[in-house]
Design a protein around this motif. Structure first.
Motif, PDB file in Angstrom:
ATOM      1  N   UNK A 156     -19.754  42.746 -35.838  1.00 12.07           N
ATOM      2  CA  UNK A 156     -21.028  43.299 -35.363  1.00 12.07           C
ATOM      3  C   UNK A 156     -22.187  42.358 -35.668  1.00 12.07           C
ATOM      4  N   UNK A 157     -22.144  41.749 -36.843  1.00 11.27           N
ATOM      5  CA  UNK A 157     -23.217  40.829 -37.239  1.00 11.27           C
ATOM      6  C   UNK A 157     -23.221  39.593 -36.339  1.00 11.27           C
ATOM      7  N   UNK A 158     -22.041  39.078 -35.991  1.00 15.08           N
ATOM      8  CA  UNK A 158     -21.974  37.883 -35.141  1.00 15.08           C
ATOM      9  C   UNK A 158     -22.528  38.166 -33.751  1.00 15.08           C
ATOM     10  N   UNK A 159     -22.242  39.360 -33.218  1.00 14.62           N
ATOM     11  CA  UNK A 159     -22.751  39.725 -31.899  1.00 14.62           C
ATOM     12  C   UNK A 159     -24.274  39.853 -31.930  1.00 14.62           C
ATOM     13  N   UNK A 160     -24.799  40.484 -32.989  1.00 17.64           N
ATOM     14  CA  UNK A 160     -26.243  40.620 -33.112  1.00 17.64           C
ATOM     15  C   UNK A 160     -26.920  39.267 -33.310  1.00 17.64           C
ATOM     16  N   UNK A 161     -26.289  38.384 -34.089  1.00 14.90           N
ATOM     17  CA  UNK A 161     -26.854  37.046 -34.297  1.00 14.90           C
ATOM     18  C   UNK A 161     -26.967  36.306 -32.980  1.00 14.90           C
ATOM     19  N   UNK A 162     -25.934  36.410 -32.136  1.00 16.85           N
ATOM     20  CA  UNK A 162     -25.998  35.767 -30.818  1.00 16.85           C
ATOM     21  C   UNK A 162     -27.089  36.398 -29.965  1.00 16.85           C
ATOM     22  N   UNK A 206     -31.023  19.424 -27.600  1.00 17.24           N
ATOM     23  CA  UNK A 206     -30.871  20.010 -28.940  1.00 17.24           C
ATOM     24  C   UNK A 206     -30.879  21.532 -28.844  1.00 17.24           C
ATOM     25  N   UNK A 207     -31.810  22.061 -28.052  1.00 14.65           N
ATOM     26  CA  UNK A 207     -31.869  23.517 -27.872  1.00 14.65           C
ATOM     27  C   UNK A 207     -30.625  24.026 -27.158  1.00 14.65           C
ATOM     28  N   UNK A 208     -30.190  23.326 -26.104  1.00 14.98           N
ATOM     29  CA  UNK A 208     -29.026  23.761 -25.336  1.00 14.98           C
ATOM     30  C   UNK A 208     -27.742  23.694 -26.166  1.00 14.98           C
ATOM     31  N   UNK A 209     -27.625  22.679 -27.029  1.00 15.36           N
ATOM     32  CA  UNK A 209     -26.434  22.589 -27.883  1.00 15.36           C
ATOM     33  C   UNK A 209     -26.401  23.713 -28.912  1.00 15.36           C
ATOM     34  N   UNK A 210     -27.557  24.095 -29.423  1.00 13.67           N
ATOM     35  CA  UNK A 210     -27.610  25.233 -30.342  1.00 13.67           C
ATOM     36  C   UNK A 210     -27.315  26.541 -29.611  1.00 13.67           C
ATOM     37  N   UNK A 211     -27.749  26.638 -28.348  1.00 17.48           N
ATOM     38  CA  UNK A 211     -27.380  27.791 -27.533  1.00 17.48           C
ATOM     39  C   UNK A 211     -25.869  27.873 -27.382  1.00 17.48           C
ATOM     40  N   UNK A 212     -25.240  26.723 -27.164  1.00  9.66           N
ATOM     41  CA  UNK A 212     -23.781  26.691 -27.026  1.00  9.66           C
ATOM     42  C   UNK A 212     -23.107  27.135 -28.329  1.00  9.66           C
ATOM     43  N   UNK A 213     -23.689  26.732 -29.464  1.00 15.21           N
ATOM     44  CA  UNK A 213     -23.136  27.152 -30.761  1.00 15.21           C
ATOM     45  C   UNK A 213     -23.264  28.663 -30.942  1.00 15.21           C
ATOM     46  N   UNK A 214     -24.407  29.220 -30.537  1.00 15.43           N
ATOM     47  CA  UNK A 214     -24.609  30.671 -30.621  1.00 15.43           C
ATOM     48  C   UNK A 214     -23.635  31.400 -29.693  1.00 15.43           C
ATOM     49  N   UNK A 215     -23.433  30.865 -28.485  1.00 14.54           N
ATOM     50  CA  UNK A 215     -22.481  31.470 -27.555  1.00 14.54           C
ATOM     51  C   UNK A 215     -21.053  31.394 -28.092  1.00 14.54           C
ATOM     52  N   UNK A 216     -20.723  30.267 -28.716  1.00  6.61           N
ATOM     53  CA  UNK A 216     -19.388  30.117 -29.304  1.00  6.61           C
ATOM     54  C   UNK A 216     -19.171  31.133 -30.423  1.00  6.61           C
ATOM     55  N   UNK A 217     -20.222  31.393 -31.202  1.00  5.66           N
ATOM     56  CA  UNK A 217     -20.137  32.393 -32.272  1.00  5.66           C
ATOM     57  C   UNK A 217     -19.794  33.762 -31.698  1.00  5.66           C
ATOM     58  N   UNK A 218     -20.437  34.124 -30.592  1.00  2.73           N
ATOM     59  CA  UNK A 218     -20.179  35.429 -29.979  1.00  2.73           C
ATOM     60  C   UNK A 218     -18.761  35.526 -29.440  1.00  2.73           C
ATOM     61  N   UNK A 219     -18.368  34.579 -28.575  1.00  4.62           N
ATOM     62  CA  UNK A 219     -17.073  34.691 -27.902  1.00  4.62           C
ATOM     63  C   UNK A 219     -15.900  34.561 -28.883  1.00  4.62           C
ATOM     64  N   UNK A 220     -16.112  33.922 -30.026  1.00  2.00           N
ATOM     65  CA  UNK A 220     -15.039  33.784 -31.014  1.00  2.00           C
ATOM     66  C   UNK A 220     -14.664  35.123 -31.638  1.00  2.00           C
TER      67      UNK A 220
END
Length: 354
Positions: free
Chosen positions: A113-119, A73-87
């Protein structure tokens, strides 16, 4: 984004540039700087790879028939955060290619800028949750049975996303556009109302978004490694599933520390620079070089994580194989049903008689 942008554009604040900032720009910005031609392709490569790999990881975790464990669950949310950044990285790649001329408008300036900071801040707190989970599983297994449940993991992820949003609010509030160079370029920068507000914001984010969580992550990682060494020394057989999950988590934790700690350390140095603790041109140049290297190293972590899942995560590899078998079974069943419905009625009757 902030560090590299600062390196090239100086520390523009409240609409007025002082002589110190002008000198800083002249000191750092070189006409033949290779970063304008080398960095954009690099960012686009990690963006494309990151998008494809993180979508693949999310598909495996979400579409697999078995429910995710707490660590997953934690790793999948990490993947979602990473996807937010690279998008959102392609927008920044184009910004660098245009020599920091922002052409996407104020709304996208704030959003990217907000997406990068969120990640940045979500990732570090997901690492905190992952480290605590493995620490409890290995060091306090009996005590943690009731705590390490999927519902608590999901609740923790919601809290982390909220924290990431709150930490990224300065970008939403203070990001602005300006045309500082003969009205020919529009820079996306942090326009704080005063220098004190900037220092307070940077200091609080450094403490809450780096110093405290990195202390927790380091503590948990050291305890995890010690626990594993003790088990090997004492000949204690840990559960295979637990050991496999711990190996993957350790790899992700170490990769995160390598990629993100230098970035945050340079950010603290920029905080000291903004506080006027050093003004040397040689120091500015050193900060510029370090910000170039460590910012893009931090971005690479979002592409590195899914690669680690595939190479190191034995459970993840098993899930991938099971998911492909699941899809192949469905495809075969669908194909056989289609063929049977297309058979002539006489053939089906004679087949039934036999």
């Amino acid at each position: 984004m902030d560090l590299v942008n600062k390196s090239f554009n100086g520390n523009i604040s409240s609409g007025n540039e002082d002589q110190n900032n002008t000198n800083q720009i002249k000191c750092l910005l070189l006409p033949d700087d290779l970063s304008f031609s080398v960095i954009p392709p690099y960012i686009m490569i990690i963006a494309i790879l990151g998008i494809l790999l993180n979508i693949f990881v999310l598909m495996v975790f979400c579409l697999h028939k078995k429910s995710c464990t707490t660590a997953e669950i934690y790793l999948s949310n990490m993947a979602a955060a990473d996807l937010l950044l690279v998008s959102f990285l392609p927008f920044y790649a184009f910004y660098v290619l245009k020599r920091f001329d922002w052409t996407f408008g104020l709304a996208m300036c704030k959003l990217v800028s907000m997406s990068i900071l969120m990640n940045t801040y979500s990732s570090i707190y997901f690492m905190v949750l992952i480290g605590i989970d493995r620490y409890l599983a290995l060091v306090h297994p009996l005590f943690s049975e009731g705590i390490r449940r999927p519902k608590f993991a999901k609740l923790g992820c919601v809290v982390v996303w909220i924290l990431g949003f709150l930490f990224s609010l300065p970008a939403l509030i203070h990001r602005d556009l300006t045309a500082p160079i003969n009205n020919t370029k529009s820079n996306c920068f942090m326009n704080f109302p005063s220098h004190n507000v900037q220092l307070t914001s940077d200091l609080s984010l450094s403490v809450l978004g780096f110093i405290i969580p990195i202390f927790i992550i380091s503590f948990c990682t050291i305890k995890i490694i010690k626990s594993l060494k003790n088990r090997i020394t004492e000949g204690v057989n840990a559960k295979k599933v637990d050991h496999k999950a711990t190996t993957l988590v350790l790899a992700v934790l170490l990769a995160f520390l390598i990629c993100w700690v230098p970035y945050h350390l340079v950010k603290i140095l920029y905080f000291l620079k903004d506080a006027k603790l050093f003004t040397s041109c040689s120091v500015f140049k050193l900060l510029h070089i370090c910000s170039q290297i460590f910012t893009y190293l931090a971005y690479f972590n979002s592409t590195l994580n899914p690669i680690l899942y595939v190479l190191v995560g034995k459970n993840f590899q098993k899930k991938v194989k099971e998911l492909f078998r699941q899809w192949d079974h469905k495809r075969t069943s669908t194909l056989s049903n289609t063929v049977s419905t297309k058979l002539p009625r006489s053939n089906r009757s004679s087949h039934n008689i036999v």
